[in-house]
Design an enzyme around this catalytic site. Sequence first.
Site, PDB file in Angstrom:
ATOM      1  N   GLU A   1       7.008  -4.280   1.181  1.00  0.00           N
ATOM      2  CA  GLU A   1       5.556  -4.443   1.069  1.00  0.00           C
ATOM      3  C   GLU A   1       5.306  -5.784   0.067  1.00  0.00           C
ATOM      4  OE1 GLU A   1       1.584  -2.143  -0.842  1.00  0.00           O
ATOM      5  OE2 GLU A   1       3.835  -1.326  -1.029  1.00  0.00           O
TER       6      GLU A   1
ATOM      7  N   LYS B   1      -3.134  -1.982   5.407  1.00  0.00           N
ATOM      8  CA  LYS B   1      -2.811  -0.631   4.549  1.00  0.00           C
ATOM      9  C   LYS B   1      -4.048   0.168   4.432  1.00  0.00           C
ATOM     10  CE  LYS B   1      -0.696   0.871   0.182  1.00  0.00           C
ATOM     11  NZ  LYS B   1      -0.174   0.325  -1.196  1.00  0.00           N
TER      12      LYS B   1
ATOM     13  N   CYS C   1       3.734   1.836   2.526  1.00  0.00           N
ATOM     14  CA  CYS C   1       3.847   2.473   1.492  1.00  0.00           C
ATOM     15  C   CYS C   1       2.850   3.857   1.331  1.00  0.00           C
ATOM     16  CB  CYS C   1       3.680   1.618   0.185  1.00  0.00           C
ATOM     17  SG  CYS C   1       4.464   2.162  -1.320  1.00  0.00           S
TER      18      CYS C   1
END
Length: 577
Positions: free
Chosen positions: A44, A128, A164
């Site tokens: 990330e 994300k 994540c």
Amino acid sequence: MPRLRLALAQTNPIVGDLAGNAEQVVAAARAAAASGADILVTGEMALAGYPIEDLASRPAFLARCRDAVPALAKKLQDAGLGDLVVIVGHPDGPFEPRLLGTSSAPTAIAQNCASVLQHGHTKARYAKHHLPNYSVFDEYRVFIPGDELLVLRMRGVDVAVIVCEDLWRDGGPLGRVLEADAGLLVVLNASPFERDKDEVRLPLVTRRAVETNTTVAYVNLVGGQDDLVFDGDSVVVDGTGDILARAPQFVEHVLVVDVDLEPANLGAELPDNVRRVNLTVPEHRGTSLDRDVATLPDDREQLWNALVLGLRDYVGKNGFPSVALGLSGGIDSAVCASLAADAIGADRVFGVSMPSRWSSDHSRSDADDTAERIGLHYSVEPIADLVLPIEHQLSLTGVAAENVQARVRGIILMSLSNANGHLVLTTGNKTELSVGYSTMYGDSVGGFAPLKDVPKLLVWELARWRNQHATALGETPPIPESSIAKPPSAELRPGQTDQDSLPPYEVLDGILDAYITNALGREDVIGLGFDEETVDAVVKLVDRSEWKRRQGAIGPKISGMAFGRDRRLPITYRPSH
């Protein structure tokens, strides 16, 4: 079954160093291509570093990050790596500000993204969805969430991409992975190390692989960034929960693995909020790879490695040529000196013994012994003649006179820092910081605190482990046994020991773990069996020392509740108990 050769790159970025971080990705791509990989996945924010904090609110920074993505794609193409599919993490923006509820105050203008690069172009982009807002994370304040799952179809296989926190939360993009019937799920992560984190992280990856009936490839950053340490430990788990590959902790590494995957259902309709992009990759040829599954070291070695990496990267990434610290002959300074030598080499570590008129002979000899065992630079600067004039002029006695000793030592260390460019290490441990047992502008001086998140009992445990480790390697144990065995003392007055005014460390660390780490209230701590009077005394010390901790140096986080980002409490506070 279709097969993809996957490479996971544990890179060690520096926040803001877009050119340097891009070179790390290109180097990983070269290694991946040389091994015959079809896809390379980074951690990330590998292109910008993580966390970027309020840099996410600066349009100029975001624009540079946005420009760095196509520049990286071109760099890969020019390096002859255009066929390789590279999935890289980065911030994107600036966008129109998001508004929070009915407030008219503009907030986030950035997104936390993964871009898919091939043949010199950006083929797709994912934002994300779930933005963590707990512990060390405050992404909800600085990022705009995405709302669409990205699926890449290559060689007859569907590969889903998430970032994540999207793996940790039920629903959202994770729910659509199963609906989209993907064969492979790649997850870009910046997951900081904590003690026993693997007891949570690996079971999560395994559970998600089984739940989604996919092979999950989890790739994590590595390296120190301020007070955070990223441990790598990237892993690939198949839909039955079997570990196919695992990278080592705390080192940069490119993990390469063959994954045999279920073919995509070519006639199935796409679920809502799923975008699919078709990519062409050359047909894979060659023999199958052997499984590469790293074994994690034991708990103490992991903790030591985390502290070493955090210190090494803070020194290196911030350009310090060397470190300096006071060597008292005690356990804390000996462990800090050993950590520093492991991190940057003994030739860059400068220890200073600063005996007072109250310093014992064994403290002086233990400091000498530590320096000799480690092989660091060593000097002795007696402080008695510097302390007396201040005591006499101000007529100081008691604690005020004791603290002058610590502050004179601080002056010496900071003067040497100014003269030679050393980063001064402050050697206090978490237990001392918890109860305020440090002298402001004295033994608390310094820019980095290697033991800030290490309780006193763990300091001893790590010291014993480090000596055992050295013995096993046929090396000289770096920490004198007498420094480990003797009662700890600041030696600011004759015969002083820590237990003159503190409970035994076995009791103290237990109370602190309950009150600070587990955030239990006074009554709940007493309910664990601790003496009520002792608990009240310790809680009072902790609460009244917040102002000291707020001014302290940062240090590597290794627990689930470190002082700093994890624990933000008011300084001005009057508890009702």
